[in-house]
Scaffold this active site. Structure first.
Site, mmCIF file in Angstrom:
data_model
loop_
_atom_site.group_PDB
_atom_site.id
_atom_site.type_symbol
_atom_site.label_atom_id
_atom_site.label_comp_id
_atom_site.label_asym_id
_atom_site.label_seq_id
_atom_site.Cartn_x
_atom_site.Cartn_y
_atom_site.Cartn_z
ATOM 1 N N HIS A 7 -1.101 8.504 -12.456
ATOM 2 C CA HIS A 7 -1.134 7.206 -11.780
ATOM 3 C C HIS A 7 0.065 6.346 -12.179
ATOM 4 O O HIS A 7 0.183 5.947 -13.336
ATOM 5 C CB HIS A 7 -2.439 6.502 -12.177
ATOM 6 C CG HIS A 7 -2.679 5.200 -11.513
ATOM 7 N ND1 HIS A 7 -2.915 4.033 -12.223
ATOM 8 C CD2 HIS A 7 -2.738 4.855 -10.204
ATOM 9 C CE1 HIS A 7 -3.120 3.050 -11.387
ATOM 10 N NE2 HIS A 7 -3.007 3.504 -10.157
ATOM 11 N N ARG A 8 0.960 6.099 -11.223
ATOM 12 C CA ARG A 8 2.213 5.384 -11.499
ATOM 13 C C ARG A 8 3.015 6.091 -12.591
ATOM 14 O O ARG A 8 3.715 5.470 -13.381
ATOM 15 C CB ARG A 8 1.953 3.921 -11.879
ATOM 16 C CG ARG A 8 1.092 3.176 -10.851
ATOM 17 C CD ARG A 8 0.757 1.759 -11.290
ATOM 18 N NE ARG A 8 -0.384 1.254 -10.530
ATOM 19 C CZ ARG A 8 -1.049 0.142 -10.815
ATOM 20 N NH1 ARG A 8 -0.665 -0.616 -11.826
ATOM 21 N NH2 ARG A 8 -2.081 -0.244 -10.078
ATOM 22 N N GLU A 34 1.638 9.679 -8.709
ATOM 23 C CA GLU A 34 1.302 8.667 -7.699
ATOM 24 C C GLU A 34 2.238 7.499 -7.943
ATOM 25 O O GLU A 34 2.534 7.168 -9.094
ATOM 26 C CB GLU A 34 -0.159 8.244 -7.851
ATOM 27 C CG GLU A 34 -0.661 7.255 -6.808
ATOM 28 C CD GLU A 34 -0.526 5.785 -7.228
ATOM 29 O OE1 GLU A 34 -0.819 4.916 -6.395
ATOM 30 O OE2 GLU A 34 -0.113 5.524 -8.386
ATOM 31 N N ASP A 36 3.980 3.572 -6.016
ATOM 32 C CA ASP A 36 3.805 2.500 -5.031
ATOM 33 C C ASP A 36 5.161 2.059 -4.510
ATOM 34 O O ASP A 36 6.119 1.967 -5.282
ATOM 35 C CB ASP A 36 3.117 1.293 -5.687
ATOM 36 C CG ASP A 36 1.852 1.688 -6.419
ATOM 37 O OD1 ASP A 36 0.809 1.777 -5.771
ATOM 38 O OD2 ASP A 36 1.921 1.934 -7.648
ATOM 39 N N HIS A 49 4.545 -1.646 -8.101
ATOM 40 C CA HIS A 49 3.177 -1.865 -7.621
ATOM 41 C C HIS A 49 2.925 -3.276 -7.110
ATOM 42 O O HIS A 49 2.482 -3.461 -5.981
ATOM 43 C CB HIS A 49 2.166 -1.542 -8.734
ATOM 44 C CG HIS A 49 0.748 -1.783 -8.324
ATOM 45 N ND1 HIS A 49 0.125 -3.006 -8.489
ATOM 46 C CD2 HIS A 49 -0.162 -0.976 -7.732
ATOM 47 C CE1 HIS A 49 -1.113 -2.924 -8.025
ATOM 48 N NE2 HIS A 49 -1.308 -1.698 -7.566
ATOM 49 N N GLU A 109 1.934 5.487 -2.235
ATOM 50 C CA GLU A 109 1.094 4.415 -1.705
ATOM 51 C C GLU A 109 1.968 3.338 -1.074
ATOM 52 O O GLU A 109 2.831 2.760 -1.738
ATOM 53 C CB GLU A 109 0.219 3.796 -2.805
ATOM 54 C CG GLU A 109 -0.675 2.691 -2.232
ATOM 55 C CD GLU A 109 -1.581 2.014 -3.247
ATOM 56 O OE1 GLU A 109 -2.070 0.908 -2.930
ATOM 57 O OE2 GLU A 109 -1.791 2.571 -4.332
ATOM 58 N N LYS A 111 2.513 -0.176 -0.107
ATOM 59 C CA LYS A 111 1.963 -1.481 -0.496
ATOM 60 C C LYS A 111 2.347 -2.515 0.570
ATOM 61 O O LYS A 111 3.211 -3.358 0.362
ATOM 62 C CB LYS A 111 2.519 -1.898 -1.853
ATOM 63 C CG LYS A 111 2.116 -0.993 -2.995
ATOM 64 C CD LYS A 111 0.659 -1.122 -3.355
ATOM 65 C CE LYS A 111 0.384 -2.481 -3.960
ATOM 66 N NZ LYS A 111 -1.027 -2.599 -4.409
ATOM 67 N N ASP A 229 -4.320 7.463 -15.486
ATOM 68 C CA ASP A 229 -3.246 6.946 -16.341
ATOM 69 C C ASP A 229 -2.995 7.884 -17.523
ATOM 70 O O ASP A 229 -2.004 7.749 -18.224
ATOM 71 C CB ASP A 229 -3.636 5.580 -16.931
ATOM 72 C CG ASP A 229 -3.880 4.516 -15.865
ATOM 73 O OD1 ASP A 229 -3.208 4.556 -14.823
ATOM 74 O OD2 ASP A 229 -4.749 3.649 -16.086
#
Length: 246
Positions: A7-8, A34, A36, A49, A109, A111, A229
Site C-alpha cells: 500500500h503506497r 499500490e 495514488d 495520496h 488509484e 485520486k 502497509d
C-alpha cells in the site's frame, strides 16, 4: 495463492508513495504495489495520496496549484526524519520506467473525487501504453465514473472499483461495469462476500490489511490479494500458511 500488494509502497517503514517505498516493497518480495495519482498545475501525472501537500511533504497547499518543477523541490520524506536521503514526489512515468525492470503488478488509484483533473485518464493510459505495461496495471478509484471512462478508452487495462462500505452483491456490480475485481475496505469484505465473488470469477483485493488475524483470514479464504502497509509481515505469514497447509 493470495497476492500481497504494498500500500503506497512499503509505507509502514518508508515514506509513502516514494521510489524508496516502492523499491523496498520489491525487496520485501511483495507481488505488487499500490499508488495514488493526481495532476500538477502543468498537467504532469504525479504520485501522491492527499490533495494537499501538508501531511507528507515539506510543502503546503494543494498539489494542483504547483508545477512539477515546484513539487520536485519538496521533501516527501518528512514523516521519516531518520531517513538520510531526501525523497521527492515521483512522476508516474518514473514509476512505470522502474516497473519495466521487474515483474511487479501496479494498482493505480485515480485520486479524482475531490478535483476532477480533466484529461487525467487519457494521460495515464498513454503512459501505460508507452511502457507496454497494460497487462500489469489495475485502475481503481472511489470515482467509478472515472474507471468506467478508463475501460472505454482502454479495455485492455483492468479496472476495479474501490468500496469503503458494504455493497449488496458487489460481484454483480463489478461485472456490470466490466470490472474483473473490486477493492473493498477489509471490514466490507466478510467471508461470504469474498467466497461468492471468487465463485463468480470476480477478484477481491481488500485494503488496508495490517493485522495478522485479518491476513490469516484472507489466506484461508484464498482471497485474490490484499493491500497492506506491512508487506514483509504478509509475505512471512503467507510462507508459514503454505508450509502449515502442506
Amino acid at each position: 495463492m493470495t497476492e500481497v500488494i504494498a500500500h503506497r509502497g512499503y509505507s509502514a517503514k518508508f515514506p509513502e508513495n516514494t521510489m524508496k517505498a516502492f523499491k523496498e516493497a520489491e525487496n520485501a518480495n511483495a507481488d505488487g504495489i499500490e499508488l495514488d495519482i493526481q495532476l500538477s498545475k502543468d498537467g504532469e501525472v504525479v504520485v501522491i495520496h492527499d490533495e494537499k501537500l501538508n501531511r507528507t511533504t515539506s510543502g503546503k497547499g494543494y498539489v494542483k496549484d504547483f508545477t512539477l518543477q515546484e513539487l520536485k523541490k519538496l521533501d516527501a520524506g518528512i514523516l521519516f526524519p531518520d531517513l538520510k536521503e531526501k525523497q521527492t514526489i515521483p512522476t508516474l512515468e518514473e514509476v512505470l520506467a522502474w516497473l519495466t525492470t521487474n515483474t511487479l503488478t501496479c494498482n493505480i488509484e485515480l485520486k479524482n473525487g475531490v478535483f476532477r483533473y480533466q484529461g487525467m485518464e487519457e494521460k495515464v493510459i498513454q503512459l501505460i501504453r508507452d511502457y507496454s505495461l497494460s497487462t500489469r496495471v489495475v485502475f481503481s478509484s472511489f470515482n467509478h465514473y472515472s474507471i468506467v471512462h478508463c475501460y472505454r478508452l482502454a479495455p485492455e487495462i483492468e479496472i476495479a472499483p474501490l468500496l469503503s462500505e458494504g455493497l449488496y452483491m458487489p460481484w454483480v456490480y463489478s461485472a456490470s461495469i466490466q470490472a474483473k475485481g473490486f477493492h473493498p475496505h477489509y471490514l466490507a469484505a466478510p467471508n461470504e462476500v469474498i467466497a461468492a465473488s471468487l465463485e463468480a470469477g470476480i477478484a477481491v483485493r481488500p485494503y488496508t490489511v495490517n493485522k495478522e488475524a485479518e491476513m490469516e483470514r484472507l489466506f484461508q479464504l484464498e482471497c485474490s490479494a490484499f493491500i497492506t502497509d506491512q508487506p514483509t509481515k504478509a509475505v512471512e505469514l503467507r510462507k508459514k500458511y503454505k508450509k502449515d497447509k502442506a
